[in-house]
Design a protein around this motif. Sequence first.
Motif, PDB file in Angstrom:
ATOM      1  N   ARG A 171     -68.479  36.552   5.892  1.00 48.30           N
ATOM      2  CA  ARG A 171     -67.708  36.360   4.667  1.00 48.30           C
ATOM      3  C   ARG A 171     -68.281  35.181   3.887  1.00 48.30           C
ATOM      4  N   ILE A 172     -68.490  35.366   2.592  1.00 47.22           N
ATOM      5  CA  ILE A 172     -68.925  34.273   1.735  1.00 47.22           C
ATOM      6  C   ILE A 172     -68.051  34.244   0.491  1.00 47.22           C
ATOM      7  N   ARG A 173     -68.122  33.119  -0.201  1.00 48.90           N
ATOM      8  CA  ARG A 173     -67.454  32.994  -1.496  1.00 48.90           C
ATOM      9  C   ARG A 173     -68.488  32.646  -2.554  1.00 48.90           C
ATOM     10  N   VAL A 174     -68.275  33.140  -3.759  1.00 49.85           N
ATOM     11  CA  VAL A 174     -69.179  32.880  -4.875  1.00 49.85           C
ATOM     12  C   VAL A 174     -68.359  32.305  -6.018  1.00 49.85           C
ATOM     13  N   CYS A 175     -68.777  31.145  -6.523  1.00 51.32           N
ATOM     14  CA  CYS A 175     -68.140  30.519  -7.674  1.00 51.32           C
ATOM     15  C   CYS A 175     -69.104  30.573  -8.851  1.00 51.32           C
ATOM     16  N   THR A 176     -68.592  30.900 -10.022  1.00 50.68           N
ATOM     17  CA  THR A 176     -69.434  30.985 -11.210  1.00 50.68           C
ATOM     18  C   THR A 176     -68.793  30.231 -12.363  1.00 50.68           C
ATOM     19  N   TYR A 177     -69.655  29.901 -13.338  1.00 52.65           N
ATOM     20  CA  TYR A 177     -69.195  29.274 -14.564  1.00 52.65           C
ATOM     21  C   TYR A 177     -70.131  29.725 -15.674  1.00 52.65           C
ATOM     22  N   GLY A 178     -69.574  30.050 -16.822  1.00 53.39           N
ATOM     23  CA  GLY A 178     -70.393  30.461 -17.948  1.00 53.39           C
ATOM     24  C   GLY A 178     -70.595  31.961 -18.024  1.00 53.39           C
ATOM     25  N   PRO A 179     -71.535  32.413 -18.863  1.00 57.46           N
ATOM     26  CA  PRO A 179     -71.709  33.841 -19.132  1.00 57.46           C
ATOM     27  C   PRO A 179     -72.005  34.699 -17.919  1.00 57.46           C
ATOM     28  N   CYS A 180     -72.596  34.142 -16.854  1.00 54.30           N
ATOM     29  CA  CYS A 180     -72.895  34.975 -15.685  1.00 54.30           C
ATOM     30  C   CYS A 180     -71.626  35.486 -15.009  1.00 54.30           C
ATOM     31  N   THR A 181     -70.478  34.871 -15.305  1.00 52.26           N
ATOM     32  CA  THR A 181     -69.216  35.284 -14.669  1.00 52.26           C
ATOM     33  C   THR A 181     -68.929  36.758 -14.917  1.00 52.26           C
ATOM     34  N   SER A 182     -69.145  37.226 -16.147  1.00 53.06           N
ATOM     35  CA  SER A 182     -68.843  38.631 -16.454  1.00 53.06           C
ATOM     36  C   SER A 182     -69.761  39.579 -15.699  1.00 53.06           C
ATOM     37  N   VAL A 183     -71.001  39.162 -15.425  1.00 48.84           N
ATOM     38  CA  VAL A 183     -71.928  39.992 -14.652  1.00 48.84           C
ATOM     39  C   VAL A 183     -71.503  40.022 -13.191  1.00 48.84           C
ATOM     40  N   VAL A 184     -71.186  38.867 -12.637  1.00 48.58           N
ATOM     41  CA  VAL A 184     -70.772  38.786 -11.236  1.00 48.58           C
ATOM     42  C   VAL A 184     -69.477  39.573 -11.019  1.00 48.58           C
ATOM     43  N   ALA A 185     -68.591  39.561 -11.999  1.00 49.74           N
ATOM     44  CA  ALA A 185     -67.316  40.268 -11.874  1.00 49.74           C
ATOM     45  C   ALA A 185     -67.495  41.771 -11.709  1.00 49.74           C
ATOM     46  N   GLU A 186     -68.649  42.300 -12.084  1.00 53.15           N
ATOM     47  CA  GLU A 186     -68.906  43.741 -11.953  1.00 53.15           C
ATOM     48  C   GLU A 186     -69.427  44.123 -10.569  1.00 53.15           C
ATOM     49  N   GLU A 187     -69.714  43.123  -9.725  1.00 57.94           N
ATOM     50  CA  GLU A 187     -70.219  43.405  -8.382  1.00 57.94           C
ATOM     51  C   GLU A 187     -69.079  43.913  -7.492  1.00 57.94           C
ATOM     52  N   ARG A 188     -69.200  45.138  -7.019  1.00 54.09           N
ATOM     53  CA  ARG A 188     -68.093  45.754  -6.274  1.00 54.09           C
ATOM     54  C   ARG A 188     -67.910  45.169  -4.883  1.00 54.09           C
ATOM     55  N   TRP A 189     -68.911  44.467  -4.384  1.00 54.19           N
ATOM     56  CA  TRP A 189     -68.788  43.863  -3.060  1.00 54.19           C
ATOM     57  C   TRP A 189     -68.033  42.534  -3.113  1.00 54.19           C
ATOM     58  N   LEU A 190     -67.690  42.118  -4.329  1.00 53.28           N
ATOM     59  CA  LEU A 190     -66.937  40.883  -4.518  1.00 53.28           C
ATOM     60  C   LEU A 190     -65.565  41.184  -5.100  1.00 53.28           C
ATOM     61  N   GLU A 191     -64.601  40.356  -4.731  1.00 55.79           N
ATOM     62  CA  GLU A 191     -63.243  40.476  -5.262  1.00 55.79           C
ATOM     63  C   GLU A 191     -62.848  39.138  -5.884  1.00 55.79           C
ATOM     64  N   ALA A 192     -62.404  39.173  -7.136  1.00 60.23           N
ATOM     65  CA  ALA A 192     -62.034  37.948  -7.839  1.00 60.23           C
ATOM     66  C   ALA A 192     -60.688  37.430  -7.331  1.00 60.23           C
ATOM     67  N   ALA A 193     -60.613  36.110  -7.140  1.00 64.51           N
ATOM     68  CA  ALA A 193     -59.355  35.501  -6.706  1.00 64.51           C
ATOM     69  C   ALA A 193     -58.324  35.498  -7.830  1.00 64.51           C
ATOM     70  N   ALA A 194     -58.779  35.501  -9.077  1.00 61.44           N
ATOM     71  CA  ALA A 194     -57.912  35.560 -10.256  1.00 61.44           C
ATOM     72  C   ALA A 194     -58.738  36.175 -11.378  1.00 61.44           C
ATOM     73  N   ALA A 195     -58.086  36.522 -12.471  1.00 63.18           N
ATOM     74  CA  ALA A 195     -58.805  37.125 -13.593  1.00 63.18           C
ATOM     75  C   ALA A 195     -59.925  36.187 -14.055  1.00 63.18           C
ATOM     76  N   PRO A 196     -61.186  36.610 -13.978  1.00 67.61           N
ATOM     77  CA  PRO A 196     -62.305  35.709 -14.310  1.00 67.61           C
ATOM     78  C   PRO A 196     -62.335  35.354 -15.796  1.00 67.61           C
ATOM     79  N   GLU A 197     -62.641  34.102 -16.083  1.00 71.14           N
ATOM     80  CA  GLU A 197     -62.845  33.621 -17.442  1.00 71.14           C
ATOM     81  C   GLU A 197     -64.154  32.843 -17.470  1.00 71.14           C
ATOM     82  N   THR A 198     -64.949  33.039 -18.540  1.00 71.36           N
ATOM     83  CA  THR A 198     -66.267  32.412 -18.585  1.00 71.36           C
ATOM     84  C   THR A 198     -66.196  30.911 -18.802  1.00 71.36           C
TER      85      THR A 198
END
Length: 208
Positions: A171-198
Amino acid sequence: MLRWIDASPEMEEVPGPGNKPGGGMGYDYLDELVSGVFQFEEPGAEDVRREAEMVFYQPTPVRHIFNLMGLTALDETDVLVDLGSGLGHVPLLVSACTGAGGIGIELEASYAQRARECAQRLNLNKVTFLEEDARVADLSIGTVFYLYTPFVGSILSDVLKRLRREAATRRIRVCTYGPCTSVVAEERWLEAAAAPETDRIALFCSRD
């Protein structure tokens, strides 16, 4: 500095210079404070080399780094890996404020060297800075990975494939900030802890 970790959600609502309520890029007094303590030295433009899909370096605002620590509750069992770490703001603060280890992966040698010098000055011995390409670096001990949109396009896609392979082993966690957030949010192997905002730190957890 530790008290600002718990206060970070409230801090995000207070706009700094050029910053809007609810997050945003603007820097504030915390960035001035940390820069004074860490004495960051940015290399000259002539020293920096970038590929076409690598983004111009900007440090993560300090209030967002404190928010990252609050969201992830990092402890001595964690190793945070900053992919595209620049001068090392995130791993250095994590090392100073939590029991977690920190690794900065930075392709540009002059940035990595300045980050190492800062860690030495502050006697932060649980943080390491590696001059490596995130597409081929050893990510095997990381538990939390951070990206402040250091690259886009095929480089980002390749790094996300690397992270997906790591997630197949643990199990890993991924944290993002900025425009890449919307790309990472499309990865089906990941689940967002809350609604992602850039304009905020977004936290994603790998699925079982």
